[in-house]
Write an enzyme that holds these catalytic residues in place. Structure first.
Site, mmCIF file in Angstrom:
data_model
loop_
_atom_site.group_PDB
_atom_site.id
_atom_site.type_symbol
_atom_site.label_atom_id
_atom_site.label_comp_id
_atom_site.label_asym_id
_atom_site.label_seq_id
_atom_site.Cartn_x
_atom_site.Cartn_y
_atom_site.Cartn_z
ATOM 1 C CG LEU A 129 -1.849 1.175 1.413
ATOM 2 C CD1 LEU A 129 -2.917 1.185 0.322
ATOM 3 C CD2 LEU A 129 -2.505 1.125 2.796
ATOM 4 C CB SER A 133 13.710 5.389 3.826
ATOM 5 O OG SER A 133 13.242 6.061 4.975
ATOM 6 C CB ALA A 135 8.593 0.092 7.598
ATOM 7 C CB VAL A 137 2.078 -0.174 4.819
ATOM 8 C CG1 VAL A 137 0.687 -0.538 5.322
ATOM 9 C CG2 VAL A 137 2.828 0.630 5.870
ATOM 10 C CE LYS A 152 5.799 1.915 9.563
ATOM 11 N NZ LYS A 152 5.544 3.193 10.266
ATOM 12 C CG ASP A 287 6.949 12.472 10.986
ATOM 13 O OD1 ASP A 287 7.325 13.500 10.389
ATOM 14 O OD2 ASP A 287 7.155 11.332 10.550
#
Length: 544
Positions: A129, A133, A135, A137, A152, A287
């Site tokens: 999906l 960099s 991980a 998903v 993930k 974030d």
């Protein structure tokens, strides 16, 4: 250096030279040799001379791969260290890389969970999906109830790559810090260390899962923010499974308008969510870039934010919160003396800072900001200006405030993108004033009493024993102090005796010299002998 390290270093240098980043080297006698060597590498010319330096730096980092992309993203948040023409282009770095094989991802997940995926999940999608960099998903359905979930998984072999590049970064940072005094202000080694910590934290998905659970608990049943549920039974260091959400990305303005979203309320709720996280919970998502923020498509007249990817969070202690709130209020009341004093009281700048000079510096930087209407003033840039001014007065870098400023810039930018007329000050001021009011007065006292009462009641049975221990320790301390005082008095007496004997000895020696000149040798010899004896006794008294 090992051959592999040399090969990687050559690759890094090659990319930097091809983007003309040798321009970043300052004019210095220590940089003459590298600049001369650069001229000898005639085949590595700047191939992007038509682009600005900041854009070239962004493209070079993007070409060097995931570790450097994230490093550039972190640099973009350190506007206290890097000028706008560098920081602004770096903020556009996209953490998107080619996905690795979905079958390999499936195998990694199965190894971590200890059984075939079909044991718990149906419809696992081999096509990812999303891919970043660190991980990527994949989607699936829970076999038990058909619920849509996302899995993930950390990229394979990412750790050795990170370790190798971080090691090179440290080498370069130490060389720069030693060789270029002008670069020490940027604290290159500390910047790399901060980045290393952030990166290694992101490699442990248990940390992200814990952050998401905490944030979800803080906003349980909230109309303002929704955090997807984490399925803890399927989480470990390299795999995390959570509820799949369906929303409109916050940067998709056309989609939001087509859905009939109340943009004004959505923008105001973003501000409210931020200040609630900071001042109520002391725990904020750090974030909040557009890729991590979605909007619930249901009930567009009452829009709800959705927060993803809780790998980076910030925390503030009660003192930081109070000083931050008072700084904002003092700034918007144009009380620069109060702003300067708060920086000193908080310990953000040294205690010996000249408050008058600091106030003048803050006034010179901040007063021009008020040439704009309040609704156009940026909270994030207010903080940035304050921190940059404070840096001139030796303000130490406060990591928690750097994270907060970055998050505030994200939230503010999103809010004004959604609703350009957003008056951040009018939205935030009542919140700040209410929070400050709750910190003083009877209500604050009762709240503190309510928080501490359980601990006091728990400790009450121990009071007699604690009191006895305190009295015993006090008596022992008094005895030690008395012994020290007696020793001090004895020492003073001995020193007084020594001084007296030294003076008598000196007098007798002088007298012996006079008597020798008058041919009174017996008296002179006796006087000198007694004088020397007095000096010996004086020396002995000082030794004791």
């Amino acid at each position: 250096m090992k051959p592999a390290e040399l090969k990687r270093l050559y690759r890094i240098v090659k990319v930097q030279l091809e983007y003309g980043l040798d321009e970043l080297l300052p004019e210095h006698h220590l940089t003459r040799a590298p600049l001369l060597a650069r001229k000898s590498l005639f085949w590595l010319r700047n191939q992007h001379a038509d682009k600005a330096l900041g854009d070239r730096l962004r493209l070079a980092l993007q070409e060097l791969g995931p570790v450097w992309i994230k490093f550039g993203q972190m640099m973009s948040t350190r506007r206290d260290l890097f000028p706008p023409h560098i920081a602004d282009p770096l903020a556009m770095l996209q953490d998107k890389v080619a996905p690795f094989d979905g079958l390999q991802a499936k195998q990694l997940i199965e190894e971590e969970l200890g059984a075939p995926l079909e044991t718990w999940f149906d419809d696992f999608d081999i096509k990812p999906l999303a891919s970043a960099s660190i991980a990527q998903v994949h989607t699936a359905k829970l076999k038990s109830n058909g619920r849509d979930v996302v899995l993930k998984v950390i990229r394979p072999d990412i750790r050795p790559q990170i370790d190798a590049d971080i090691k090179l970064m440290y080498r370069v940072a130490r060389i720069v810090a030693k060789a270029l005094p002008e670069a020490r202000r940027l604290k290159p080694v500390e910047v790399v260390r901060e980045y290393e910590k952030t990166l290694l934290d992101e490699l442990d998905l248990r940390r992200e899962a814990a952050n998401a659970i905490q944030l979800r608990r803080n906003f349980e049943n909230s109309e303002e923010l929704y955090v997807p549920e984490v399925l803890t039974d399927f989480c470990n260091e390299t795999v995390m499974v959570s509820e799949r959400i369906y929303g409109i990305q916050v940067s998709d303005l056309a989609g939001l308008h087509a859905n009939g979203t109340n943009m004004k309320l959505l923008a105001e709720r973003g501000v409210s969510v931020f200040f609630t996280q900071v001042f109520r919970d002391s725990f904020f998502h750090a974030d909040m870039h557009p890729g991590n923020v979605f909007v619930n498509p249901n009930h567009p007249e009452n829009p709800q934010w959705i927060g993803l990817d809780c790998g980076i969070v910030g925390t503030l202690n009660s003192e930081d919160k109070r000083y931050l709130a008072e700084n904002f209020l003092a700034f918007f009341n144009r009380d620069y003396r109060r702003v300067a004093q708060l920086h000193v009281d908080s310990g953000w700048v040294p205690l010996d800072t000249n408050v008058d000079e600091f106030e003048v510096a803050i006034r010179m930087v901040c007063e021009p900001i008020f040439a704009k209407p309040l609704c156009e003033i940026s909270f994030g840039h207010v903080l940035l200006n304050l921190f940059n001014t404070a840096r001139r007065f030796n303000m130490e870098v406060q990591p928690q405030l750097v994270l907060l400023q970055k998050t505030l810039l994200y939230v503010e930018g999103l809010g004004r993108q959604l609703y350009p007329q957003l008056d951040l000050w009018q939205t935030a001021k009542p919140f700040l004033e209410k929070w400050m009011a709750n910190q003083v007065g009877p209500q604050a006292f009762l709240h503190a009493l309510k928080e501490r009462a359980p601990l006091w009641f728990e400790k009450m049975p121990e009071l007699p024993e604690l009191l006895y221990d305190s009295l015993k320790q006090g008596r022992n301390l008094n005895q030690r102090l008395d012994n020290l005082y007696q020793g001090y008095r004895q020492s003073k007496r001995q020193q007084g005796t020594g001084k007296f004997l030294f003076g008598v000895g000196a007098t007798l020696v002088v007298c012996s010299a006079i008597w020798i000149s008058n041919q009174l040798e017996p008296l002179a010899i006796g006087s000198a002998t007694i004088g020397v004896l007095c000096w010996l006794l004086s020396w002995r008294a000082y030794r004791q």
